[in-house]
Design a protein around this motif. Structure first.
Motif, short mmCIF file in Angstrom:
data_model
loop_
_atom_site.label_atom_id
_atom_site.label_comp_id
_atom_site.label_asym_id
_atom_site.label_seq_id
_atom_site.Cartn_x
_atom_site.Cartn_y
_atom_site.Cartn_z
N LEU A 767 0.84 -1.20 0.00
CA LEU A 767 0.00 0.00 0.00
C LEU A 767 0.88 1.26 0.00
O LEU A 767 0.58 2.24 -0.70
N MET A 768 1.94 1.24 0.79
CA MET A 768 2.84 2.39 0.80
C MET A 768 3.52 2.56 -0.55
O MET A 768 3.76 3.69 -0.99
N ALA A 769 3.84 1.45 -1.20
CA ALA A 769 4.46 1.54 -2.53
C ALA A 769 3.53 2.24 -3.51
O ALA A 769 3.95 3.14 -4.25
N ALA A 770 2.25 1.85 -3.51
CA ALA A 770 1.28 2.50 -4.40
C ALA A 770 1.10 3.97 -4.04
O ALA A 770 1.03 4.84 -4.91
N ARG A 771 1.02 4.25 -2.74
CA ARG A 771 0.88 5.65 -2.29
C ARG A 771 2.05 6.51 -2.76
O ARG A 771 1.87 7.62 -3.25
N ASP A 772 3.27 6.00 -2.60
CA ASP A 772 4.46 6.79 -2.91
C ASP A 772 4.72 6.90 -4.41
O ASP A 772 5.31 7.88 -4.88
N GLN A 773 4.27 5.90 -5.18
CA GLN A 773 4.49 5.94 -6.63
C GLN A 773 3.53 6.90 -7.32
O GLN A 773 3.82 7.38 -8.41
N GLY A 774 2.37 7.16 -6.71
CA GLY A 774 1.38 8.01 -7.35
C GLY A 774 0.67 7.26 -8.47
O GLY A 774 0.93 6.09 -8.74
N GLY A 775 -0.24 7.94 -9.15
CA GLY A 775 -0.98 7.31 -10.24
C GLY A 775 -2.12 6.45 -9.73
O GLY A 775 -2.61 6.61 -8.60
N ASN A 776 -2.58 5.53 -10.56
CA ASN A 776 -3.70 4.66 -10.21
C ASN A 776 -3.44 3.93 -8.89
O ASN A 776 -2.38 3.32 -8.71
#
Length: 806
Positions: A767-776
């Motif tokens: 979840l943190m990876a998705a949050r930090d990467q931005g986008g969808n």
């Protein structure tokens, strides 16, 4: 002044009132000698015209008031009629249209508030013009209108910002916080001073429409205003906590200095500042800037008591990107080790390079954690380090390293170094694990040794290893072990352990399970022989059914279905044949299995595995019939099992309703879901994922959980985390990677579901990876993380008031 009210008198004195006896005597004289009719005529003859008019007016007034009260009462009693009629339409668009029309007409506050609440709940943009006039009504009406506008949000409610600003000076304690919060949510910079003021007095964190989120404050006010010393050094711990949360949400390099200042100040306030320290440390960790490492490491060095708290704050807030930066700046071995442990737990591929870099660490525990972390990512760079651990460390650590290698594509040069361990007695206690790794590596150099080990104590591991490498020699040898000896009667021991034929049973079990893994259909006849053999061990007959499902083609499955429908066949054999059908579920067979379940002649122990096969088929065409079966005492258990595995949302809701009134069924279903002696609810395969069964099972479990039947959710999350090691099974890594792909996809509903599932699976690193990467998926991931880590601030019990009655 005899008429005045004395201090202790209830009534003033009455002037010139004749004595009671005299008054009564006079009245008697006036009517003496008159009959009743004359008395009636006498009444009122002295009433003046003025008195008559007053009397008439009083009567009319009373009647008017009564009529008005009656009309008002009737309106009050019927006040919900229009709202209820709108709800009865069953269509959201129609419902919203009708309540938009009703709001200006509604006479009662509770109806108005409920309508506004629904407008906000559905984020109805068309309601904005209808809500704006209610901002001019002070108190509860203004507060509810502001909350609805805040929930509708920007840009749909942006047209309300001038009106909110206009009424802001007119607000008081009843409605000021909702108006300010609406302006903050709508990101109105002109309200910055008011937002800061409400933020400072601690009233904003109680807002629930939408729920208080420090990011809203930082977006509306800006980092510069929040970084002011009067806020970062505020006398109230609660305010400083909120400031730290807001600055941490910014996650940009310009918050390093204010957060660092807050850490330094909090150290001087003692224990009451520890929460501020943790939040500020978490915010610094998220930034991913090397400059943020210095104040964190200085804090841990100056205050060793805070070390654990800081590391825990980092674990809960900082993804692989931030941890990698911190690891590169860490100086002492203990801190590096702690950061490697956290990096491993993220399961984020972005951590791979940093973990690989720590394989050369002088600290043994750091090297071990890094190697296992890489293996969990499927990174083959872990193989040499795991081999070294397997060959040089105590048995438990060696076995753990070998087990970790099972998830890797082992290079031939590593496999060749494992082969000598099979014949080295120094590794006797880890030989079984070595065999499994060699099988996954498909090491032909080990084939002969593995076949030889079919005659030893490690036959189970040797058999599976030969199956994994697809060894023809191993298959031939195993098929010779499968049949029951002519004079051996396994049935007499009733499946008990430690009996005279235990060695033969163990060997045959290993062979049967390995045959299932081979996937060769020509072994079907041998499996069917065991299933129907009444002299064979009941456990082995069950394993043969499962193996048959793993190897069967469509023709064999048709034979199996015919066997299941054969009423004169041994009941146990029919049950074991059904194991093959739920191992290889088929929608084409679901109708026939439902007929089998519905038949009064079918034994209950046959119905249940048939229901499992129907559930894994997850065919929408079965849903209506399953709901009907819930109503029958004969079939309700089977229907519940099938719905729990793959029913529709409607079927799941019907199951919730039935369970609420059927404690016995609830207990049966709970026992089945939590049963660890069979795999009824454990299968997670690529076919089941692709068919949609896994997602249907997840939705059913969530509906059951929300309906108060939480026993379905926890075991499912546990299974998803660990994966399934059976034939064609998905590993835990496979499952989480698929959910992460959903989270990053284009389907908004799927993104939200994936984020929630990863949260419930405790995969916060992804979840943190998705949050930090931005986008969808970034927003969905961030919201789930915020809910998981939602801070408890001082006064949280003081939530918004104005509950709606009616």
């Amino acid at each position: 002044m005899e008429n005045q009210l004395e201090p202790n008198d209830d009534l003033p004195a009455l002037p010139n009132v004749p004595a009671t006896d005299d008054a009564l005597d006079k009245a008697n004289r006036q009517v003496a000698g008159l009959d009743d009719d004359q008395v009636v005529k006498k009444i009122g003859t002295r009433t003046s015209m003025f008195g008559r008019v007053v009397t008439l007016l009083l009567i009319v007034g009373v009647l008017g008031l009564g009529g008005a009260w009656y009309v008002r009462d009737q309106a009050y009693q019927a006040r919900w009629a229009a709202y209820d009629a709108a709800q009865d339409t069953g269509d959201q668009a129609q419902f919203l249209r009708l309540i938009r029309e009703e709001l200006p007409r509604a006479q009662f506050d509770d109806v108005r508030m409920r309508i506004m609440q629904k407008m906000g709940q559905y984020r109805d943009a068309e309601s904005v013009p209808v809500l704006i006039p209610f901002l001019d009504q002070e108190g509860r009406m203004r507060a509810h209108a502001a909350r609805a506008l805040a929930e509708i949000g920007s840009p749909a409610a942006d047209s309300a910002k001038p009106h909110l600003l206009r009424v802001l000076p007119q607000t008081d304690d009843r409605d000021r916080a909702p108006v300010v919060w609406a302006l903050a949510v709508l990101n109105e910079p002109a309200a910055a001073d008011a937002i800061i003021a409400e933020f400072e007095n601690g009233r904003l964190q109680h807002q629930r429409h939408p729920a208080f989120d420090p990011r809203i404050v930082v977006n509306a006010v800006g980092v510069q205003r929040l970084s002011a010393p009067e806020l970062t050094g505020h006398e109230s711990v609660a305010v400083r906590t909120l400031v730290a949360q807001a600055l941490s949400e910014a996650g940009t390099p310009d918050v390093i200095d204010p957060l660092s200042r807050m850490i330094l100040d909090a150290q001087n306030t003692g224990e009451e500042g520890h929460n501020v320290l943790r939040i500020a440390a978490a915010g610094l960790g998220r930034i991913g800037d090397p400059r943020a490492a210095t104040p964190l490491f200085q804090l841990m060095q100056r205050d060793p008591a805070m070390r654990v708290a800081v590391l825990e704050a980092l674990r809960r807030s900082t993804g692989a990107r931030g941890l990698t930066v911190l690891l590169g700046s860490a100086g002492d071995a203990a801190t590096k080790r702690d950061l490697v442990v956290m990096l491993r737990a993220t399961h984020d591929p972005a951590a791979a390079d940093a973990l690989a870099g720590m394989l050369a660490s002088e600290d043994e525990m750091t090297r071990t954690e890094a190697a296992h972390g890489l293996a969990e990512l499927g990174d083959v760079r872990a193989a040499p380090a795991l081999l070294a651990i397997a060959q040089a460390t105590p048995a438990d650590a060696g076995r753990n390293a070998l087990d970790a290698m099972l998830s890797l594509e082992i290079p031939a040069e590593i496999a060749s170094q494992l082969v000598p361990m099979l014949s080295n007695d120094a590794f006797l206690n880890r030989r079984s694990s070595v065999m499994r790794v060699l099988g996954r590596a498909r090491s032909r150099d080990a084939e002969t040794a593995l076949v030889r080990n079919l005659e030893g104590d490690d036959i189970a591991s040797a058999a599976l290893a030969l199956a994994d490498m697809g060894s023809d020699a191993g298959y031939t040898a195993l098929m010779r072990i499968v049949p029951r000896g002519r004079d051996q009667d396994f049935a007499q021991y009733m499946g008990m352990a430690g009996v005279p034929l235990q060695r033969e049973y163990d060997n045959r079990t290993a062979a049967v399970r390995a045959i299932g893994r081979y996937g060769r259909v020509d072994a079907a006849e041998a499996m069917m022989t065991i299933i129907e053999d009444p002299q064979d061990d009941i456990r082995l007959r069950n394993d043969a059914g499962l193996a048959l499902g793993a190897i069967a083609d469509d023709a064999v499955l048709q034979q199996v279905l015919a066997k299941v429908q054969q009423t004169d066949l041994d009941e146990a054999a029919r049950r074991y044949y059904l194991g093959a059908l739920w191992q290889r579920p088929s929608r084409a067979m679901s109708s026939a299995l439902l007929d089998l379940i519905a038949s009064p002649a079918t034994p209950p122990d046959v119905r249940s595995p048939a229901a499992v096969a129907v559930g894994y088929a997850a065919d929408p065409a079965n849903d209506a019939r399953l709901v009907q079966m819930l109503e029958s005492d004969q079939t309700r258990v089977a229907a519940a099992l099938a719905i729990a595995l793959g029913g529709s949302d409607e079927a799941a809701n019907a199951l919730v309703t039935r369970l609420q009134g059927d404690a016995d069924l609830r207990q049966v279903l709970q026992d089945a879901l939590m049963n660890e002696t069979n795999d009824w609810f454990n299968l997670i395969t690529s076919d089941l994922w692709d068919s949609g069964q896994v997602m249907r099972r997840i939705r059913v479990a969530r509906i059951l959980n929300e309906g108060g039947q939480g026993f379905a959710w926890v075991p499912l999350m546990s299974r998803l985390r660990s994966g399934w090691e059976g034939t064609h099974g998905l590993s835990g890594r496979d499952v989480r990677n698929r959910f992460f792909a959903m989270l990053r996809g284009d389907d908004a509903d799927q993104r939200l579901l994936a984020a929630r599932l990863l949260g419930d699976m405790q995969e916060t690193g992804l979840l943190m990876a998705a949050r930090d990467q931005g986008g969808n998926g970034a927003e969905e991931a961030r919201n789930v993380l915020f809910e998981l880590n939602r801070p408890q601030t001082e006064g949280d019990e003081g939530a918004e008031d104005d509950e709606i009655e009616g």
